[in-house]
Write a protein that holds these residues in place. Structure first.
Motif, PDB file in Angstrom:
ATOM      1  N   PRO A 152       0.832  -1.207   0.000  1.00 22.77           N
ATOM      2  CA  PRO A 152       0.000   0.000   0.000  1.00 22.77           C
ATOM      3  C   PRO A 152       0.865   1.255   0.000  1.00 22.77           C
ATOM      4  CG  PRO A 152      -0.740  -1.563   1.675  1.00 22.77           C
ATOM      5  CD  PRO A 152       0.568  -2.066   1.175  1.00 22.77           C
ATOM      6  N   LEU A 153       0.399   2.303  -0.669  1.00 19.38           N
ATOM      7  CA  LEU A 153       1.118   3.561  -0.737  1.00 19.38           C
ATOM      8  C   LEU A 153       0.336   4.638   0.013  1.00 19.38           C
ATOM      9  CD1 LEU A 153       2.149   3.536  -4.520  1.00 19.38           C
ATOM     10  CD2 LEU A 153       3.555   2.896  -2.550  1.00 19.38           C
ATOM     11  N   GLY A 154       1.033   5.455   0.767  1.00 18.21           N
ATOM     12  CA  GLY A 154       0.393   6.557   1.468  1.00 18.21           C
ATOM     13  C   GLY A 154      -0.682   6.087   2.436  1.00 18.21           C
ATOM     14  N   ASP A 155      -1.888   6.635   2.266  1.00 14.48           N
ATOM     15  CA  ASP A 155      -3.015   6.284   3.127  1.00 14.48           C
ATOM     16  C   ASP A 155      -3.801   5.083   2.615  1.00 14.48           C
ATOM     17  OD1 ASP A 155      -2.397   8.413   4.777  1.00 14.48           O
ATOM     18  OD2 ASP A 155      -3.679   9.819   3.661  1.00 14.48           O
ATOM     19  N   GLU A 156      -3.299   4.455   1.586  1.00 11.50           N
ATOM     20  CA  GLU A 156      -3.997   3.302   1.005  1.00 11.50           C
ATOM     21  C   GLU A 156      -4.095   2.168   2.017  1.00 11.50           C
ATOM     22  OE1 GLU A 156      -3.743   0.743  -3.186  1.00 11.50           O
ATOM     23  OE2 GLU A 156      -2.016   1.871  -2.434  1.00 11.50           O
ATOM     24  N   LYS A 157      -5.261   1.561   2.118  1.00 16.52           N
ATOM     25  CA  LYS A 157      -5.485   0.469   3.049  1.00 16.52           C
ATOM     26  C   LYS A 157      -5.080  -0.859   2.422  1.00 16.52           C
ATOM     27  CE  LYS A 157      -7.330   3.111   6.196  1.00 16.52           C
ATOM     28  NZ  LYS A 157      -6.601   3.384   7.462  1.00 16.52           N
ATOM     29  N   PRO A 158      -4.460  -1.753   3.207  1.00 12.07           N
ATOM     30  CA  PRO A 158      -4.138  -3.088   2.677  1.00 12.07           C
ATOM     31  C   PRO A 158      -5.403  -3.793   2.211  1.00 12.07           C
ATOM     32  CG  PRO A 158      -3.002  -2.700   4.751  1.00 12.07           C
ATOM     33  CD  PRO A 158      -3.990  -1.579   4.595  1.00 12.07           C
ATOM     34  N   SER A 159      -5.306  -4.473   1.078  1.00 15.50           N
ATOM     35  CA  SER A 159      -6.468  -5.134   0.487  1.00 15.50           C
ATOM     36  C   SER A 159      -6.094  -6.532   0.016  1.00 15.50           C
ATOM     37  CB  SER A 159      -6.987  -4.320  -0.703  1.00 15.50           C
ATOM     38  OG  SER A 159      -6.009  -4.296  -1.740  1.00 15.50           O
ATOM     39  N   ALA A 160      -7.097  -7.246  -0.468  1.00 14.76           N
ATOM     40  CA  ALA A 160      -6.841  -8.582  -1.016  1.00 14.76           C
ATOM     41  C   ALA A 160      -5.897  -8.495  -2.206  1.00 14.76           C
ATOM     42  CB  ALA A 160      -8.167  -9.228  -1.420  1.00 14.76           C
ATOM     43  N   ALA A 161      -5.992  -7.411  -2.966  1.00 17.06           N
ATOM     44  CA  ALA A 161      -5.095  -7.239  -4.117  1.00 17.06           C
ATOM     45  C   ALA A 161      -3.644  -7.132  -3.662  1.00 17.06           C
ATOM     46  CB  ALA A 161      -5.501  -6.006  -4.914  1.00 17.06           C
TER      47      ALA A 161
END
Length: 394
Positions: free
Chosen positions: A355-364
């Motif tokens: 994840p970059l910045g404020d991006e939340k961890p996801s299945a992708a």
């Protein structure tokens, strides 16, 4: 779906065609499934229609048309095309293809050279900042008056280059499981490798012992004198490669094709993208760094669909075929060049893993992390077969 599973699927389609009366042939014991060649499409291709045409008394295109709908009905197969004289080109469903490939690589990682060695952190792969001179320093040379021990990869009586490790012990076929998605092609065969007294021939033969073992065979190396018949006679190096150190020296001798004269230059020691050896080892170190950074984020690797990494997934899927070809043609350079393709695929893909910045961890992200870990596994295993260390820090 792995190549082995796809091979079974092709044989199942043949069996169904025979049982349905559409073909009158003996069902073969093996169907060759490999990445498509020039002019091919899809993820994998098989020549089974050409193989069965003569015994079936049918044109290859007719056999291919019979098998095509049977293959299309298989779970995990998105489409099947016919190209050329009758090649069946198989497109896999992306989620199924990537997840199954990654899962099998990670499950088999114990036999693919993981955890080979660690080197001094001359290059911080977590930050991407160089901590050392990219050229040849005093600590990167060994004495010229030495020879490389092909059993250890270390020049005798000298100190190795900074961060270099000893080569893994040469395994026996029983100790070397076949790579993922692969049926060994040389099971039980004993192959004699008669070579001249030459350092490059010795390194090539030493590497082939390991590669042939992945195919279930066993290679025996015999030195012959001038004038006697040989099985391997690669073009000799123009000078002693020992000053490059064990890893760079082996790469310099193994990466060129046997008929090409190897270059014994300082370029093999440069920490730059122009150096294929650096790209391969750096890509492996980056895969390990991604895993460490993911651990700090609490992100686990879970195999899944990865839609934006086609070059990398294709290179990983083709790795078993590259090993088969390297063993069949006595050409470890095919493995070396394939590792470069895997490395380039990973390096182009690595920036999307976490994840970059404020991006939340996801299945992708979890699926991309699993793919990166699988690539690191393949790079470690391939380098081990070449007798070259795969450091977690470079």
């Amino acid at each position: 779906m792995t190549p082995v599973e796809l091979s079974r699927t092709v044989l199942c389609a043949v069996r169904r065609a025979v049982e349905g009366g559409e073909l009158t042939v003996a069902v073969p014991t093996r169907a060759v499934v490999a990445p498509p060649g020039p002019g091919g499409r899809g993820d994998y291709a098989t020549n089974i229609a050409l193989q069965l045409a003569r015994p079936a008394g049918r044109a290859p295109l007719d056999v291919a048309e019979i098998l095509r709908p049977l293959l299309q009905e298989t779970t995990g197969v998105a489409d099947v095309e016919i190209t050329g004289p009758g090649f069946l080109n198989i497109h896999l469903e992306r989620a199924t293809a990537t997840a199954a490939l990654v899962r099998e690589i990670l499950q088999r990682s114990g036999g693919m050279g993981m955890g080979i060695s660690k080197a001094d952190p001359g290059f911080d792969v977590d930050s991407g900042i160089s901590n050392a001179d990219s050229g040849i320093g005093a600590d990167t040379r060994i004495n010229v008056d030495s020879r490389i021990d092909v059993d250890t990869g270390i020049a005798s009586g000298t100190q190795p280059i900074r961060g270099a490790q000893t080569t893994p012990a040469t395994p026996t076929p029983a100790e070397t499981p076949p790579p993922y998605g692969h049926t060994p092609t040389l099971v039980g065969q004993v192959i004699a490798l008669r070579i001249p007294y030459d350092i490059r021939a010795e390194v090539v033969a030493d590497t082939l012992v390991r590669i042939i073992a992945t195919q279930g065979g066993r290679a025996e190396v015999h030195h012959v004198r001038s004038g006697e018949a040989v099985d391997l006679r690669p073009v000799p190096a123009p000078e002693d490669p020992a000053p490059l150190g064990p890893d760079a020296a082996r790469w310099a001798l193994l990466h060129p094709a046997a008929h090409d004269r190897p270059r014994i230059t300082a370029d093999h020691l440069l920490q730059r993208e122009s150096n294929p050896l650096f790209r391969v080892r750096y890509a492996h170190a980056r895969a390990r760094a991604l895993g460490r950074n993911a651990g700090r984020l609490g992100l686990d690797a879970v195999p899944g669909d990865v839609a934006d990494a086609a070059p990398l997934t294709h290179a990983l899927g083709a790795y078993p075929h590259a090993l088969t070809q390297a063993a069949a043609h006595r050409a470890p350079d095919r493995l070396a060049r394939h590792l470069v393709a895997v490395a380039d695929g990973l390096l182009a893909f690595q920036h999307t893993v976490l994840p970059l910045g404020d991006e939340k961890p996801s299945a992708a992200h979890r699926a991309r992390l699993a793919l990166a870990e699988a690539a690191g596994t393949v790079l470690a295993g391939g380098l081990s077969l070449l007798g070259i260390s795969a450091p977690d820090y470079l």
